[in-house]
Write a protein that holds these residues in place. Structure first.
Motif, PDB file in Angstrom:
ATOM      1  N   LEU A 144       0.805  -1.190  -0.095  1.00  0.00           N
ATOM      2  CA  LEU A 144       0.150  -0.078   0.019  1.00  0.00           C
ATOM      3  C   LEU A 144       0.944   1.274  -0.042  1.00  0.00           C
ATOM      4  O   LEU A 144       0.388   2.330  -0.097  1.00  0.00           O
ATOM      5  CB  LEU A 144      -0.885   0.214   1.194  1.00  0.00           C
ATOM      6  N   LYS A 145       2.202   1.130   0.110  1.00  0.00           N
ATOM      7  CA  LYS A 145       2.877   2.248   0.212  1.00  0.00           C
ATOM      8  C   LYS A 145       3.645   2.308  -1.142  1.00  0.00           C
ATOM      9  O   LYS A 145       4.241   1.883  -1.742  1.00  0.00           O
ATOM     10  CB  LYS A 145       4.355   2.133   1.078  1.00  0.00           C
ATOM     11  N   ILE A 146       2.781   3.512  -1.787  1.00  0.00           N
ATOM     12  CA  ILE A 146       3.306   3.874  -3.340  1.00  0.00           C
ATOM     13  C   ILE A 146       4.013   5.042  -3.422  1.00  0.00           C
ATOM     14  O   ILE A 146       3.419   5.985  -2.811  1.00  0.00           O
ATOM     15  CB  ILE A 146       1.709   3.551  -4.094  1.00  0.00           C
ATOM     16  N   ASN A 147       4.918   5.104  -4.326  1.00  0.00           N
ATOM     17  CA  ASN A 147       5.468   6.557  -4.613  1.00  0.00           C
ATOM     18  C   ASN A 147       5.347   6.586  -6.347  1.00  0.00           C
ATOM     19  O   ASN A 147       5.766   5.605  -7.041  1.00  0.00           O
ATOM     20  CB  ASN A 147       7.200   6.376  -4.260  1.00  0.00           C
ATOM     21  N   TYR A 148       5.154   7.932  -6.512  1.00  0.00           N
ATOM     22  CA  TYR A 148       5.062   8.238  -8.000  1.00  0.00           C
ATOM     23  C   TYR A 148       6.182   8.903  -8.422  1.00  0.00           C
ATOM     24  O   TYR A 148       6.405  10.183  -7.916  1.00  0.00           O
ATOM     25  CB  TYR A 148       3.650   8.937  -8.472  1.00  0.00           C
ATOM     26  N   THR A 149       7.352   8.367  -9.280  1.00  0.00           N
ATOM     27  CA  THR A 149       8.545   9.132  -9.712  1.00  0.00           C
ATOM     28  C   THR A 149       8.001  10.184 -10.514  1.00  0.00           C
ATOM     29  O   THR A 149       7.323   9.809 -11.654  1.00  0.00           O
ATOM     30  CB  THR A 149       9.384   8.053  -9.939  1.00  0.00           C
ATOM     31  N   THR A 150       8.748  11.472 -10.310  1.00  0.00           N
ATOM     32  CA  THR A 150       8.441  12.561 -11.193  1.00  0.00           C
ATOM     33  C   THR A 150       9.708  13.175 -11.552  1.00  0.00           C
ATOM     34  O   THR A 150      10.510  12.994 -10.724  1.00  0.00           O
ATOM     35  CB  THR A 150       7.300  13.366 -10.549  1.00  0.00           C
ATOM     36  N   ARG A 151       9.544  14.469 -12.180  1.00  0.00           N
ATOM     37  CA  ARG A 151      10.585  15.142 -12.481  1.00  0.00           C
ATOM     38  C   ARG A 151       9.880  16.423 -11.692  1.00  0.00           C
ATOM     39  O   ARG A 151       8.784  16.879 -11.597  1.00  0.00           O
ATOM     40  CB  ARG A 151      10.771  15.569 -13.954  1.00  0.00           C
ATOM     41  N   SER A 152      10.959  17.499 -11.229  1.00  0.00           N
ATOM     42  CA  SER A 152      10.844  18.588 -10.672  1.00  0.00           C
ATOM     43  C   SER A 152      10.329  19.805 -11.564  1.00  0.00           C
ATOM     44  O   SER A 152      11.139  19.783 -12.438  1.00  0.00           O
ATOM     45  CB  SER A 152      11.907  18.948  -9.520  1.00  0.00           C
ATOM     46  N   GLY A 153       9.279  20.296 -11.276  1.00  0.00           N
ATOM     47  CA  GLY A 153       9.103  21.422 -12.284  1.00  0.00           C
ATOM     48  C   GLY A 153       7.312  21.706 -11.925  1.00  0.00           C
ATOM     49  O   GLY A 153       6.700  21.169 -11.161  1.00  0.00           O
ATOM     50  N   SER A 154       6.812  22.459 -12.854  1.00  0.00           N
ATOM     51  CA  SER A 154       5.654  23.087 -12.521  1.00  0.00           C
ATOM     52  C   SER A 154       4.608  21.857 -13.387  1.00  0.00           C
ATOM     53  O   SER A 154       4.947  21.390 -14.331  1.00  0.00           O
ATOM     54  CB  SER A 154       5.173  24.305 -13.658  1.00  0.00           C
ATOM     55  N   ALA A 155       3.363  21.429 -12.683  1.00  0.00           N
ATOM     56  CA  ALA A 155       2.642  20.609 -12.854  1.00  0.00           C
ATOM     57  C   ALA A 155       1.767  20.966 -14.228  1.00  0.00           C
ATOM     58  O   ALA A 155       1.339  20.158 -15.119  1.00  0.00           O
ATOM     59  CB  ALA A 155       1.435  20.177 -12.138  1.00  0.00           C
ATOM     60  N   PHE A 156       1.761  22.385 -14.610  1.00  0.00           N
ATOM     61  CA  PHE A 156       1.100  22.673 -15.739  1.00  0.00           C
ATOM     62  C   PHE A 156       2.032  22.424 -17.132  1.00  0.00           C
ATOM     63  O   PHE A 156       1.377  22.365 -18.103  1.00  0.00           O
ATOM     64  CB  PHE A 156       0.889  24.201 -15.690  1.00  0.00           C
TER      65      PHE A 156
END
Length: 160
Positions: A144-156
């Protein structure tokens, strides 16, 4: 007759450094053979989405990675262009995710098995249906412990 001389107190013999290069090269070769450079080859297109509130995971040994996205151009002839799931170095179906997580959990030390995080590295063009299916499989094995890997920046920046 020969005359005996007494050694001076405090004289230490010189330390021989002749074997030092041998030891250095032996250590170098040891670390070259046991160090792994890369865990798995990325077989999918994996351009991560942007997020403005990003945190880094401190302990990478407690993370199980699941990749999702369109197969890269090298694999599109064999697997098509629909988004696929990659577990380690192979493509997998959604129903294989639960067994993969259980196997990865079993391979970890016992004290880490209950604190593992599942990191989803999902391409920003992948539909949410595939991600939802992966999450359903993770619920079945109580991951149940989930991490979504992303890049740093604006979500727009994710909006086309």
């Amino acid at each position: 007759m020969a005359k005996f001389t007494k050694k001076k107190q405090g004289d230490l013999p010189e330390v021989s450094t002749a074997s030092l290069p041998d030891i250095v090269f032996m250590l170098l070769f040891f670390f070259m053979t046991v160090t792994t450079m890369k865990d798995s080859e990325l077989m999918i297109k994996n351009e991560l989405p942007f997020a403005d509130q990003v945190q880094t995971l401190d302990k990478k040994d407690r993370v199980i990675y699941i990749y999702a996205g369109q197969p890269s151009s090298r694999y599109q002839d064999k697997f098509g262009t629909l988004p696929k799931i990659q577990l380690n170095d192979k493509f997998a179906n959604v129903d294989e995710v639960a067994n993969y997580v259980l196997a990865e959990r079993a391979s970890k030390r016992e004290e880490l098995q209950n604190v593992l995080t599942t990191a989803l590295k999902v391409d920003y063009e992948t539909n949410m249906g595939l991600v939802s299916d992966i999450k359903q499989e993770l619920r079945k094995v109580n991951a149940l412990k989930i991490n979504y890997t992303t890049r740093s920046g604006s979500a727009f920046e994710n909006v086309n």
